[in-house]
Design an enzyme around this catalytic site. Structure first.
Site, short mmCIF file in Angstrom:
data_model
loop_
_atom_site.label_atom_id
_atom_site.label_comp_id
_atom_site.label_asym_id
_atom_site.label_seq_id
_atom_site.Cartn_x
_atom_site.Cartn_y
_atom_site.Cartn_z
N GLU A 173 0.85 -1.21 0.00
CA GLU A 173 0.00 0.00 0.00
C GLU A 173 0.88 1.25 0.00
O GLU A 173 0.72 2.13 0.86
CB GLU A 173 -0.98 -0.01 1.18
CG GLU A 173 -1.95 -1.18 1.10
CD GLU A 173 -3.18 -1.08 2.00
OE1 GLU A 173 -3.23 -0.17 2.87
OE2 GLU A 173 -4.09 -1.91 1.83
N GLU A 305 -4.98 -8.79 -0.35
CA GLU A 305 -5.80 -8.47 0.84
C GLU A 305 -7.24 -8.36 0.38
O GLU A 305 -7.57 -7.51 -0.46
CB GLU A 305 -5.34 -7.16 1.51
CG GLU A 305 -4.01 -7.31 2.21
CD GLU A 305 -3.61 -6.08 3.03
OE1 GLU A 305 -4.52 -5.38 3.55
OE2 GLU A 305 -2.40 -5.83 3.13
O1 AHR Z 1 -5.40 -5.90 6.94
C1 AHR Z 1 -5.34 -4.71 7.66
C2 AHR Z 1 -4.67 -3.59 6.91
O2 AHR Z 1 -5.43 -3.25 5.80
C3 AHR Z 1 -3.32 -3.89 6.32
O3 AHR Z 1 -2.29 -3.72 7.23
C4 AHR Z 1 -3.20 -2.88 5.24
O4 AHR Z 1 -2.37 -3.31 4.18
C5 AHR Z 1 -4.64 -2.64 4.81
O5 AHR Z 1 -4.94 -1.31 4.74
#
Ligand code: AHR
Length: 517
Positions: A173, A305
């Site tokens: 990110e 994610e």
């Molecule tokens: O999964 C929780 C958070 O969500 C992670 O650390 C981040 O990459 C995303 O914003």
């Protein structure tokens, strides 16, 4: 009656097992307590990894595990997590809950966990606050076998042999918590950092993952690919093997009111599924941009994610992101995994966030107790899709929901054939009211027309057999530490043979897996 068409002889592509991957971050009780309790814990463990959780995870055949973050990755300095534990730095995990991070789970422990799980490794490097040298030395520490300062250090710390890193993420990110970079700045940083993610094994290439977009930031995808996708047809390896995508399903409209994990009405149920269904559009649109650069689909879209994100359970640390898990989450998982299967020509990996005790977890723990969530059951029911061949299929679906903008398809499916020739059909019924009779026509398969009721193959003179399982319940049904098996998959026998295939009824709010032999 809804028609399910299966062209069993029209194989499209392999469903990479990594689509069923997981993500574990130094966040809340995911690593500490959830996975790692330390060797001296009264909780049964092997080298510190809790046995009950490892066994439950092995059942769903975890193919790959991403670590150490997330946002934590761009604040993680790997040298803090090696060497004698008593000497490891203690610090505050400022990003997640302000608790002490004692670094007792580090590189060696991660590889030990993956060894126990029998899964591939996906290590996420630090671009946001780390240096090129730090990243390069980590790769050397993990994978170099010859004489070198890092290989020597690893041996000194008890691991003579190098490990295999299957995937390496160059930042996380980086448009946000990983450095707030613009796409062109990150893209150039990516080119520089990835140069030093060296392959030290002749027979093993580290797959390099470039930080991709947040949700529907199509500009990020295009800009980053412009600079980082360089692979010509002749080249063996370019700068990248995958581009990540992060998308969370958040029912609430505001970040501080995401909605409860357990208390919700029908409207919120459909809204959640509608938002989860957005994954279809994201995969298609980012995939179309990737096609412009990479029509041969040499690189993968890695959805590293994904999952539901609700308000934390009342009374828990807001920075721990601990939430319960219901049949609604099971339907989100079934819907999403069907989408990934169907787009597995481009989606090569996906990692549900997160493995234990955080967000849409497959496992929840409370001290020595452990429960398998409804999402765990979906992963178990879908596990046969891993590395199977996707075959062409479609289902007659209709939009449902309480408001037009919150519609979802009532039915979703995907079908694959495994290496033993077994056909795996997974169907989800998202409706809260309607059961649907499914007329499954199986074309292009000698035994498809002779499928019989489950368990009666012998009676029918050795014709093909069908076994089935179902996960069903009311939308907010969940497993708790008091009732750990309130929601669980059970045998589903009610499958009838038809002239062209099979017929069965899927109840409301259910997921079915059929294996046709
Ligand atoms: O999964 C929780 C958070 O969500 C992670 O650390 C981040 O990459 C995303 O914003």
């Amino acid at each position: 009656m809804a028609k399910l068409m299966i062209h069993a002889d029209h194989v499209l592509n392999k469903i990479d097992k990594e689509i069923y991957g997981h993500f574990s971050e130094h966040l809340g009780r995911c690593i500490y307590e959830g996975l790692y309790v330390g060797e001296d814990s009264p909780i049964e463990n092997v080298n510190g990894m809790r046995t009950d959780v490892v066994e439950a995870l092995k059942e769903i055949r975890v193919p790959v595990l991403r670590w150490p973050g997330g946002c934590f990755a761009d604040e993680y300095h790997w040298k803090d997590g090696i060497g004698p534990k008593e000497n490891r730095k203690k610090m505050i995990n400022t990003h997640w809950g302000g608790v002490v991070e004692d670094n007792s789970f580090g590189t060696h422990e991660y590889f030990e966990l993956c060894r126990q799980l029998g899964c591939e490794t996906y290590v996420n490097g630090n671009v946001g606050s780390g240096t090129v040298r730090e990243m390069s030395e980590w790769v050397e520490y993990m994978t170099f076998d010859g004489v070198s300062p890092m290989a020597d250090e690893r041996a000194k710390n008890g691991h003579e042999a190098s490990w295999r890193v299957n995937y390496f993420g160059v930042g996380n990110e980086n448009w946000g918590c990983g450095g707030n970079m613009n796409p062109d700045f990150y893209a150039n940083e990516y080119r520089r950092y990835q140069t030093y993610v060296r392959d030290y094994h002749q027979d093993h290439k580290i797959q390099k993952i470039c930080c991709g977009p947040n949700v529907d930031d199509y500009e990020w995808t295009r800009e980053v690919l412009k600079t980082c996708f360089t692979r010509s047809q002749e080249e063996q390896h370019g700068f990248m093997d995958g581009l990540s995508l992060h998308y969370y399903t958040v029912p609430g409209e505001e970040w501080n009111h995401k909605g409860s994990a357990t208390v919700f009405d029908e409207k919120e149920y459909y809204k959640t599924l509608h938002k989860a269904y957005f994954m279809e559009e994201l995969v298609q649109k980012h995939g179309a941009i990737m096609d412009e650069f990479d029509p041969q689909k040499k690189i993968g879209l890695m959805v590293d994610e994904w999952g539901t994100w609700y308000d934390v359970e009342p009374g828990t640390n807001p920075g721990f992101l601990y939430q319960q898990n219901t049949m609604r989450d099971a339907l989100v998982a079934a819907l999403t995994l069907n989408i990934f299967n169907k787009h597995s020509d481009r989606v090569r990996m996906a990692n549900i966030a997160q493995m234990v005790n955080v967000l849409q977890a497959v496992i929840l723990t409370d001290g020595a107790q452990m429960i398998k969530t409804p999402t765990w059951h979906v992963f178990r029911m879908y596990r046969d899709h891993q590395d199977a061949q996707l075959v062409e299929s479609s289902i007659e679906a209709a939009p449902i929901g309480l408001e037009t903008e919150n519609y979802v398809p009532n039915l979703t499916e995907s079908v694959s054939v495994d290496q033993d020739g077994v056909l795996h059909i997974t169907v989800a019924n998202l409706s809260l009211e309607e059961a649907y009779e499914i007329d499954a026509e199986i074309q292009g398969r000698a035994s498809g027309s002779s499928a019989v009721n489950a368990g009666t193959a012998a009676e029918k003179g050795g014709c093909a057999a069908v076994t089935g399982e179902i996960l069903t319940g009311t939308m907010a049904a969940m497993n708790t530490f008091e009732a750990p098996e309130a929601v669980k998959a059970i045998t589903f026998n009610d499958v009838k043979r038809t002239e062209n295939g099979l017929c069965f009824t899927i109840p409301a709010c259910s997921v079915i897996h059929l294996a046709v032999r």
